[in-house]
Motif scaffolding. Structure first.
Motif, PDB file in Angstrom:
ATOM      1  N   GLY A  43       0.821  -1.207   0.000  1.00 48.90           N
ATOM      2  CA  GLY A  43       0.000   0.000   0.000  1.00 48.90           C
ATOM      3  C   GLY A  43       0.857   1.260   0.000  1.00 48.90           C
ATOM      4  N   ALA A  44       1.914   1.235   0.803  1.00 51.90           N
ATOM      5  CA  ALA A  44       2.812   2.393   0.846  1.00 51.90           C
ATOM      6  C   ALA A  44       3.497   2.589  -0.509  1.00 51.90           C
ATOM      7  N   GLY A  45       3.865   1.500  -1.144  1.00 51.45           N
ATOM      8  CA  GLY A  45       4.488   1.581  -2.455  1.00 51.45           C
ATOM      9  C   GLY A  45       3.540   2.131  -3.510  1.00 51.45           C
ATOM     10  N   VAL A  46       2.278   1.716  -3.437  1.00 49.21           N
ATOM     11  CA  VAL A  46       1.270   2.223  -4.383  1.00 49.21           C
ATOM     12  C   VAL A  46       1.138   3.736  -4.253  1.00 49.21           C
TER      13      VAL A  46
ATOM     14  N   LYS B   1      -6.356  -2.333   5.096  1.00 48.01           N
ATOM     15  CA  LYS B   1      -6.171  -0.900   4.846  1.00 48.01           C
ATOM     16  C   LYS B   1      -5.538  -0.638   3.491  1.00 48.01           C
ATOM     17  N   ASP B   2      -4.764  -1.601   2.982  1.00 43.85           N
ATOM     18  CA  ASP B   2      -4.190  -1.445   1.653  1.00 43.85           C
ATOM     19  C   ASP B   2      -5.288  -1.288   0.606  1.00 43.85           C
TER      20      ASP B   2
ATOM     21  N   ILE C  73      -5.441   1.793  -1.945  1.00 38.87           N
ATOM     22  CA  ILE C  73      -5.478   1.621  -3.406  1.00 38.87           C
ATOM     23  C   ILE C  73      -6.740   2.255  -3.975  1.00 38.87           C
ATOM     24  N   ALA C  74      -7.839   2.091  -3.281  1.00 39.70           N
ATOM     25  CA  ALA C  74      -9.089   2.713  -3.736  1.00 39.70           C
ATOM     26  C   ALA C  74      -8.952   4.228  -3.761  1.00 39.70           C
ATOM     27  N   GLY C  75      -8.273   4.779  -2.770  1.00 37.74           N
ATOM     28  CA  GLY C  75      -8.048   6.225  -2.742  1.00 37.74           C
ATOM     29  C   GLY C  75      -7.209   6.690  -3.922  1.00 37.74           C
TER      30      GLY C  75
END
Lengths: 210, 152
Positions: free
Chosen positions: A105-108, B4-5, B9-11
């Motif tokens: 997620g942080a990488g995205v 939460k990922d 990603i949705a954001g």
């Protein structure tokens, strides 16, 4: 000793980022200009977990200016800095601000925001909003590339010192003794071959008295 | 990947969609008085009414616009700024950055822009050379007249 260790690690990470950045500049990933894998971002993300925010910011600045002077120009530095700052802010928020976000997620976020920062700088330079469509495309592409680099960090997180793994929730079970050897992410510090001794807490005064 | 990922990603996807919508909604800035036309090989644009053409090229250098260049046929436009040089090839259908002495030549790789492909290109109607701060925009006749505040 530990300060020297941090310095050596920092120098190593900057060198790796410079080499990766140079290799990426040699080829393009598609017909759309500006698309890169962003492997340097994976190193920067790892630094955030390993060395903390202040050191990582310094490494980002070092990478931007060194790669600009070595392989680019003042223009390159301008756009790299814009992308690096925005990306770094996003990754700091994901790693140290929000809890429960994985390196993917942080990488995205880092990948997407890196492109946002660069295109924003281009729009400011040209004083036009007409690059918004290009920015939108790069947000999606950057998110995909950032997910890939975040996955790289997931596979590298096992090299983090135990206390850093514990701090960011990469340790599956805090009571490592109950699990014993061989269970990933649960071995106490010093028991895993190649484990580095933990860095002292950055802001804790009490740890110096122990 | 954690829960939460998914939200993160949705954001990011939502941000991309907002930018896509914004790129459709925002209109180009109106023309401002600037330097005279550069189109030496096509002949200088005459004063008065806009020459009749299917498409026009608007050239921006830094923060200033040049007068619209009517695309009446094959030609070449060279923009020189000190050591910087950009060469634009135009014809009746569109324009392309033929060459530039910028470091990465990304403006050259952006390809040709025509009225038929400008909505399909990543850069839409633009060809930009960021190091030299040169931007080309392809306009239809209606858009050119609207820009100048003239009746179609």
């Amino acid at each position: 000793m530990k300060g020297t260790q941090r310095l050596a690690l920092s120098a190593l990470f900057v060198s790796i980022m410079l080499v990766l950045g140079y290799l990426e500049s040699l080829f393009s990933l598609g017909p759309i200009p500006g698309i890169k894998l962003g492997l340097s971002n994976s190193v920067l993300l790892l630094c955030l977990y390993w060395l903390g925010v202040p050191t990582s910011v310094l490494l980002m600045l070092a990478k931007v200016f060194l790669s600009g002077f070595l392989f680019g120009s003042l223009n390159t530095i301008q756009y790299s800095l814009a992308g690096g700052v925005v990306s770094m802010l996003g990754m700091i928020a994901m790693t140290h601000g929000l809890r429960g976000v994985s390196p993917v997620g942080a990488g995205v976020v880092g990948g997407a925001l890196h492109n946002v920062g660069q295109v924003l700088m281009a729009m400011l330079t040209l004083q036009t909003a007409s690059l918004l469509y290009y920015m939108a495309v790069l947000v999606f592409v950057g998110a995909v590339m950032g997910g890939i680099t975040g996955s790289v960090v997931v596979s590298l997180k096992r090299f983090l010192p135990y206390d850093r793994r514990q701090r960011f929730g990469f340790v599956q079970n805090v009571n490592a003794q109950a699990k014993g050897e061989g269970t990933p992410g649960t071995t106490p510090p010093g028991s895993h071959p190649g484990d580095l001794p933990p860095f002292p807490e950055e802001e804790s005064i009490e740890s110096k008295t122990h | 990947m954690k829960r939460k990922d998914i939200w993160v990603i949705a954001g990011v996807v939502a941000l991309g969609l907002v930018l896509l919508v914004a790129s459709r909604v925002l209109r180009p800035a109106p023309a401002v008085p600037g330097r005279p036309a550069l189109a030496l090989s096509l002949g200088a644009a005459p004063d008065g009414a806009l020459p009749v053409a299917d498409s026009y090229l608007r050239i921006k250098q830094g923060s200033e616009y040049y007068q619209l260049v009517p695309l009446l046929g094959p030609g070449e436009i060279t923009i020189t700024q000190g050591d910087w040089e950009n060469v634009i090839h135009v014809d009746r259908d569109g324009a392309v950055m033929a060459s530039a002495n910028c470091p990465k030549q990304e403006c050259v790789h952006q390809g040709r822009v025509t009225l038929q492909n400008r909505d399909l290109r990543v850069f839409q109607r633009w060809i930009t050379c960021l190091p030299h701060q040169v931007a080309l925009e392809l306009l239809s006749r209606e858009e050119a007249l609207q820009l100048l505040g003239e009746a179609p």
